[in-house]
Design a protein around this motif. Structure first.
Motif, PDB file in Angstrom:
ATOM      1  N   PRO A   1      -6.263   9.981   3.462  1.00 46.54           N
ATOM      2  CA  PRO A   1      -5.555  10.322   2.222  1.00 46.54           C
ATOM      3  C   PRO A   1      -4.081  10.651   2.423  1.00 46.54           C
ATOM      4  O   PRO A   1      -3.306  10.608   1.468  1.00 46.54           O
ATOM      5  N   ARG A   2      -3.702  10.986   3.657  1.00 47.61           N
ATOM      6  CA  ARG A   2      -2.301  11.293   3.934  1.00 47.61           C
ATOM      7  C   ARG A   2      -1.457  10.026   4.071  1.00 47.61           C
ATOM      8  O   ARG A   2      -0.231  10.093   4.013  1.00 47.61           O
ATOM      9  N   LEU A   3      -2.125   8.890   4.292  1.00 48.11           N
ATOM     10  CA  LEU A   3      -1.440   7.600   4.415  1.00 48.11           C
ATOM     11  C   LEU A   3      -2.122   6.588   3.485  1.00 48.11           C
ATOM     12  O   LEU A   3      -2.696   5.593   3.935  1.00 48.11           O
ATOM     13  N   PRO A   4      -2.053   6.816   2.183  1.00 48.27           N
ATOM     14  CA  PRO A   4      -2.799   5.961   1.255  1.00 48.27           C
ATOM     15  C   PRO A   4      -2.345   4.506   1.267  1.00 48.27           C
ATOM     16  O   PRO A   4      -3.127   3.607   0.942  1.00 48.27           O
ATOM     17  N   GLY A   5      -1.098   4.259   1.653  1.00 46.35           N
ATOM     18  CA  GLY A   5      -0.605   2.889   1.682  1.00 46.35           C
ATOM     19  C   GLY A   5      -1.307   1.996   2.677  1.00 46.35           C
ATOM     20  O   GLY A   5      -1.196   0.766   2.606  1.00 46.35           O
ATOM     21  N   TRP A   6      -2.050   2.605   3.600  1.00 47.09           N
ATOM     22  CA  TRP A   6      -2.792   1.847   4.610  1.00 47.09           C
ATOM     23  C   TRP A   6      -4.065   1.221   4.033  1.00 47.09           C
ATOM     24  O   TRP A   6      -4.639   0.303   4.639  1.00 47.09           O
ATOM     25  N   GLY A   7      -4.500   1.645   2.859  1.00 50.35           N
ATOM     26  CA  GLY A   7      -5.781   1.225   2.305  1.00 50.35           C
ATOM     27  C   GLY A   7      -6.046  -0.264   2.268  1.00 50.35           C
ATOM     28  O   GLY A   7      -7.181  -0.703   2.516  1.00 50.35           O
ATOM     29  N   PRO A   8      -5.044  -1.121   1.956  1.00 52.47           N
ATOM     30  CA  PRO A   8      -5.333  -2.556   1.938  1.00 52.47           C
ATOM     31  C   PRO A   8      -5.809  -3.115   3.274  1.00 52.47           C
ATOM     32  O   PRO A   8      -6.506  -4.144   3.289  1.00 52.47           O
ATOM     33  N   VAL A   9      -5.439  -2.483   4.374  1.00 49.86           N
ATOM     34  CA  VAL A   9      -5.806  -3.047   5.682  1.00 49.86           C
ATOM     35  C   VAL A   9      -7.320  -3.098   5.855  1.00 49.86           C
ATOM     36  O   VAL A   9      -7.892  -4.185   6.067  1.00 49.86           O
ATOM     37  N   PRO A  10      -8.047  -1.973   5.766  1.00 52.58           N
ATOM     38  CA  PRO A  10      -9.506  -2.077   5.897  1.00 52.58           C
ATOM     39  C   PRO A  10     -10.149  -2.845   4.754  1.00 52.58           C
ATOM     40  O   PRO A  10     -11.192  -3.487   4.949  1.00 52.58           O
ATOM     41  N   ALA A  11      -9.550  -2.797   3.558  1.00 57.85           N
ATOM     42  CA  ALA A  11     -10.122  -3.544   2.427  1.00 57.85           C
ATOM     43  C   ALA A  11     -10.044  -5.049   2.684  1.00 57.85           C
ATOM     44  O   ALA A  11     -11.014  -5.785   2.463  1.00 57.85           O
ATOM     45  N   VAL A  12      -8.883  -5.518   3.146  1.00 61.43           N
ATOM     46  CA  VAL A  12      -8.729  -6.946   3.455  1.00 61.43           C
ATOM     47  C   VAL A  12      -9.637  -7.341   4.611  1.00 61.43           C
ATOM     48  O   VAL A  12     -10.291  -8.405   4.573  1.00 61.43           O
ATOM     49  N   GLU A  13      -9.688  -6.509   5.633  1.00 63.97           N
ATOM     50  CA  GLU A  13     -10.552  -6.826   6.778  1.00 63.97           C
ATOM     51  C   GLU A  13     -12.001  -6.970   6.327  1.00 63.97           C
ATOM     52  O   GLU A  13     -12.726  -7.862   6.801  1.00 63.97           O
ATOM     53  N   ARG A  14     -12.423  -6.140   5.395  1.00 61.08           N
ATOM     54  CA  ARG A  14     -13.814  -6.211   4.932  1.00 61.08           C
ATOM     55  C   ARG A  14     -14.083  -7.485   4.144  1.00 61.08           C
ATOM     56  O   ARG A  14     -15.103  -8.152   4.356  1.00 61.08           O
ATOM     57  N   VAL A  15     -13.182  -7.863   3.232  1.00 62.60           N
ATOM     58  CA  VAL A  15     -13.461  -9.067   2.443  1.00 62.60           C
ATOM     59  C   VAL A  15     -13.388 -10.327   3.311  1.00 62.60           C
ATOM     60  O   VAL A  15     -14.179 -11.260   3.118  1.00 62.60           O
ATOM     61  N   LEU A  16     -12.464 -10.358   4.254  1.00 56.64           N
ATOM     62  CA  LEU A  16     -12.392 -11.526   5.135  1.00 56.64           C
ATOM     63  C   LEU A  16     -13.638 -11.628   5.999  1.00 56.64           C
ATOM     64  O   LEU A  16     -14.169 -12.728   6.224  1.00 56.64           O
ATOM     65  N   SER A  17     -14.125 -10.481   6.474  1.00 57.46           N
ATOM     66  CA  SER A  17     -15.349 -10.480   7.281  1.00 57.46           C
ATOM     67  C   SER A  17     -16.542 -10.950   6.465  1.00 57.46           C
ATOM     68  O   SER A  17     -17.361 -11.753   6.930  1.00 57.46           O
ATOM     69  N   ARG A  18     -16.656 -10.464   5.239  1.00 55.71           N
ATOM     70  CA  ARG A  18     -17.769 -10.874   4.383  1.00 55.71           C
ATOM     71  C   ARG A  18     -17.722 -12.363   4.087  1.00 55.71           C
ATOM     72  O   ARG A  18     -18.757 -13.021   3.976  1.00 55.71           O
TER      73      ARG A  18
END
Length: 388
Positions: free
Chosen positions: A272-289
């Motif tokens: 939560p202290r670095l909210p701008g990082w959120g797209p990184v794990p989100a993108v990694e998850r959709v690409l993996s799926r």
């Protein structure tokens, strides 16, 4: 077997800088014309109910409360039997609304949903604490909390500065990216690449914000949020007004329509202290799926809240947003140039993918990705495939 969800129509209003061209237009009145437009684009005859709209799902962050999706649906003449729901996932609200619509379609609970987002920063109500009770804070209301106090509850600008510092994104790169975003948007507007997606509102026919920027001018701007920091007004998005919507349908009940098929979507949490990082794990998850790599994605729309945040995310997922992949990452400019109506911008990203890939004639199978960071430490991402 789950159904497939497809975007078959996509529109948006011009984006106005808060206090300017759309300043007198309430959030529901921003929403109504884009709902009307995507309904018409999808050949919906609401008068005879030839094609039924099952629901309207709209993202919004700082509106007046209530259910603007229902208000907009009624004002758009979709029929009294068409419901609506308004969702708040902060800056990811518009994209989250699209994913929620897709989930209902994939589950077989709906066959056609209008989804998107709307925000009027200009008309958002001022809020204040009620009469102070014993033990309650006596300070004026500023904003809703993104996190509990123990997480620091950083403002977005402060958090963007922290992310740029943590990931080594320099001020020079941020200014260069901001200037490039404006240049891309101006070129796209001149070439008419926004025309088919825009729905004029209150006399505004084009986005207000894009303008020529020189890196030398940006370099002279002071830090905006943290003393000595790298995030400035020039490499940050403006507070904005606007709305966007898409028509999402079941591929089973509406076969043969060209559009964007949702391949995979994800919402994840991060520090939560670095909210701008959120797209990184989100993108990694959709690409993996989806079983694909980022090099296979033809167009990537990252909500450009801050240049430093976009660059940090792009670097992490393997994209050179300034040079090698500049034509793939926000290829017609993003929120830095166009503006960032918070609850709508995630949906604007889907509209942009639709224009770039479907209207632009990309062949079947071409992939497009939309992603946004979210206050409180989250990321949302969606991977789409062109269907012809």
């Amino acid at each position: 077997m789950n159904d497939q969800a497809m975007v078959v129509a996509a529109r948006r209003t011009p984006i106005g800088t808060a206090g300017h061209g759309l300043a007198g237009v309430s959030v529901d009145r921003l929403l109504t014309p884009v709902l009307t437009a995507v309904a018409a684009d999808a050949a919906i005859d609401s008068a005879t109910d030839a094609v039924r709209v099952d629901d309207v799902v709209i993202g919004n962050c700082v509106g007046p409360g209530g259910n603007i999706a229902r208000v907009g649906a009624l004002a758009a003449g979709l029929g009294e039997d068409v419901p609506g729901v308004t969702v708040d996932r902060q800056c990811g609200s518009g994209l989250a609304a699209v994913l929620l619509a897709a989930q209902a379609i994939r589950a077989g609970d709906a066959s056609l949903i209008l989804a998107g987002g709307a925000e009027s920063a200009s008309t958002a109500p001022r809020r204040a604490y009620r009469a102070v009770q014993p033990g309650e804070p006596d300070s004026p209301y500023t904003r809703a909390a993104f996190t509990p106090p123990e997480y620091g509850d950083p403002d977005m600008g402060e958090a963007a500065d922290a992310l740029a510092a943590a990931t080594g994104v320099t001020r020079e790169r941020q200014d260069a990216y901001a200037a490039a975003s404006h240049a891309k948007a101006l070129a796209a507007r001149e070439a008419g690449r926004f025309d088919a997606e825009l729905v004029p509102v209150a006399g505004l026919r084009h986005d207000e914000r894009p303008r020529p920027l020189r890196e030398s001018v940006l370099a002279r701007m002071p830090a905006a949020f943290v003393p000595g920091g790298s995030v400035t007004a020039g490499n940050s998005c403006p507070v904005s007004d606007g709305a966007a919507a898409v028509t999402m349908v079941s591929a089973r009940t509406h076969p043969g329509r060209p559009g964007l098929r949702l391949v995979a979507g994800a919402v994840v949490g991060c520090d939560p202290r670095l909210p701008g990082w959120g797209p990184v794990p989100a993108v990694e998850r959709v690409l993996s799926r989806a079983g694909v790599g980022i090099r296979q994605v033809a167009a990537v729309e990252i909500v450009e809240a801050f240049a430093g945040q976009v660059l940090a995310v792009a670097d992490a997922i393997g994209l050179d947003a300034l040079h090698r992949d500049a034509a793939r990452v926000c290829p017609d400019g993003g929120a830095l140039a166009l503006g960032h109506p918070w609850g709508a911008t995630g949906a604007v990203s889907v509209v942009r993918l639709f224009s770039r890939l479907v209207r632009g004639g990309a062949p079947a199978g071409t992939l497009g990705l939309a992603t946004a960071a979210v206050g409180g430490g989250m990321g949302v991402a969606a991977l789409f495939e062109v269907v012809r």
